[in-house]
Design an enzyme around this catalytic site. Structure first.
Site, PDB file in Angstrom:
ATOM      1  N   GLU B  27     -10.939  11.262 -10.219  1.00  0.00           N
ATOM      2  CA  GLU B  27      -9.884  11.033 -11.436  1.00  0.00           C
ATOM      3  C   GLU B  27     -10.343  11.571 -12.575  1.00  0.00           C
ATOM      4  OE1 GLU B  27      -9.486   6.613 -11.153  1.00  0.00           O
ATOM      5  OE2 GLU B  27      -7.723   6.871  -9.906  1.00  0.00           O
ATOM      6  N   VAL B  87     -10.753   5.902  -0.105  1.00  0.00           N
ATOM      7  CA  VAL B  87     -10.867   6.180   1.208  1.00  0.00           C
ATOM      8  C   VAL B  87     -11.741   7.604   0.819  1.00  0.00           C
ATOM      9  CG1 VAL B  87     -10.291   7.446   3.284  1.00  0.00           C
ATOM     10  CG2 VAL B  87      -8.922   5.598   2.155  1.00  0.00           C
ATOM     11  N   GLY B  93      -6.088  11.142   4.920  1.00  0.00           N
ATOM     12  CA  GLY B  93      -5.143  11.692   5.832  1.00  0.00           C
ATOM     13  C   GLY B  93      -5.292  11.128   7.072  1.00  0.00           C
ATOM     14  N   GLY B  95      -4.908   7.892   7.816  1.00  0.00           N
ATOM     15  CA  GLY B  95      -4.254   6.597   7.979  1.00  0.00           C
ATOM     16  C   GLY B  95      -5.022   5.475   7.454  1.00  0.00           C
ATOM     17  N   ASN B 124      -0.965  12.196 -10.058  1.00  0.00           N
ATOM     18  CA  ASN B 124      -1.321  11.862  -8.671  1.00  0.00           C
ATOM     19  C   ASN B 124      -0.072  11.650  -7.554  1.00  0.00           C
ATOM     20  OD1 ASN B 124      -2.663  11.165  -6.388  1.00  0.00           O
ATOM     21  ND2 ASN B 124      -3.815   9.630  -7.084  1.00  0.00           N
ATOM     22  N   TYR B 131       3.586   5.142  -2.738  1.00  0.00           N
ATOM     23  CA  TYR B 131       3.920   3.940  -3.285  1.00  0.00           C
ATOM     24  C   TYR B 131       5.416   3.616  -3.145  1.00  0.00           C
ATOM     25  CZ  TYR B 131      -1.038   3.764  -4.799  1.00  0.00           C
ATOM     26  OH  TYR B 131      -2.398   3.925  -4.931  1.00  0.00           O
TER      27      TYR B 131
END
Lengths: 159, 159
Positions: B27, B87, B93, B95, B124, B131
């Site tokens: 970020e 993650v 990627g 899952g 993003n 979402y």
């Protein structure tokens, strides 16, 4: 004008809900208020209260509130969120909002948190100007994302 | 890929802080992380924990986290805030992010809250698309406002 700022008591929650509804009308979402007096009492005045509420009183009438709670920033640790700062419409421009705001920041200082955070509607330039004048910083590159109960149920049912 | 999603324990906080730092770099705010392992432990694993953390593990390595806490909406009552969903870069990627996200929404359902909320950076788009596909709603008309400790001290000193 004589006023008192104090911590809210359980029995103030009826008036507090009245002010919450008034703010929702101002923010053009009159039907968004689903909370009840009972929930306000249960969440704010039982074991491990979820929020802390300040009251502004003039001649024994509750004319403003500031409601805060703790959040947890993974960058800054325990922080304080200012959920609502509401002054009754007829009492705006009297300095009560500033007094409640100052109370919240004194409270934050006493708790030693590294951050106080809140949100503001982009068209509420009056509030934005005020916040920036007091040294708060506007972050325009974040969007809020919300999923309501219906959305959660729908998503989970498909898992 | 075999993975386990579980609730974090105190001794996971070193690895959790590592992932928090990784997200801050993504970020573009690598220096923003002021929190320590001790604070994570104190705030998450003592009396009245301030947050709840889920862990994704692959071959006993912590490769993802989702950290949530309660907030208090004066419109919707007790709600859940998703503070971080991280993650490890090498595992994106696969899952795992979706699995952690689903875990958070199942948790929200089990708690019966009326709202789950989080924030996302406007650039993003990958996250935003995800979402929205899951039924979450982006609110673009709110700005975040923050005052850090220095700002609070400065403001209070002038009162």
């Amino acid at each position: 004008m004589d006023y008192v700022i104090r911590t809210a008591k359980e029995q103030d929650m009826v008036d507090v809900l009245g002010l919450i509804r008034e703010l929702a009308i101002f923010e053009k979402e009159p039907d968004a208020v689903e909370i009840t007096v009972e929930e306000l009492v249960n969440e704010g005045f039982r074991d491990n209260p979820l929020f802390h509420c300040f009251i502004a009183e003039v001649a024994d009438e509750i004319v403003g509130i500031a409601l805060v709670y703790y959040r947890f920033s993974t960058w800054k640790g325990r922080s304080i969120h200012l959920e609502d700062l509401i002054v009754k419409e007829s009492m705006r421009g009297t300095g009560l909002g500033s007094a409640l705001y100052a109370e919240v920041l004194k409270y934050a200082q006493s708790k030693g948190v590294r951050r106080v955070e809140w949100v503001v509607l982009d068209w509420n330039t009056h509030a934005i100007d005020f916040y920036e004048k007091t040294g708060a910083k506007l972050l325009k590159n974040w969007h809020l994302v919300q999923m309501d109960k219906e959305g959660v149920n729908k998503f989970v049912s498909k898992l």
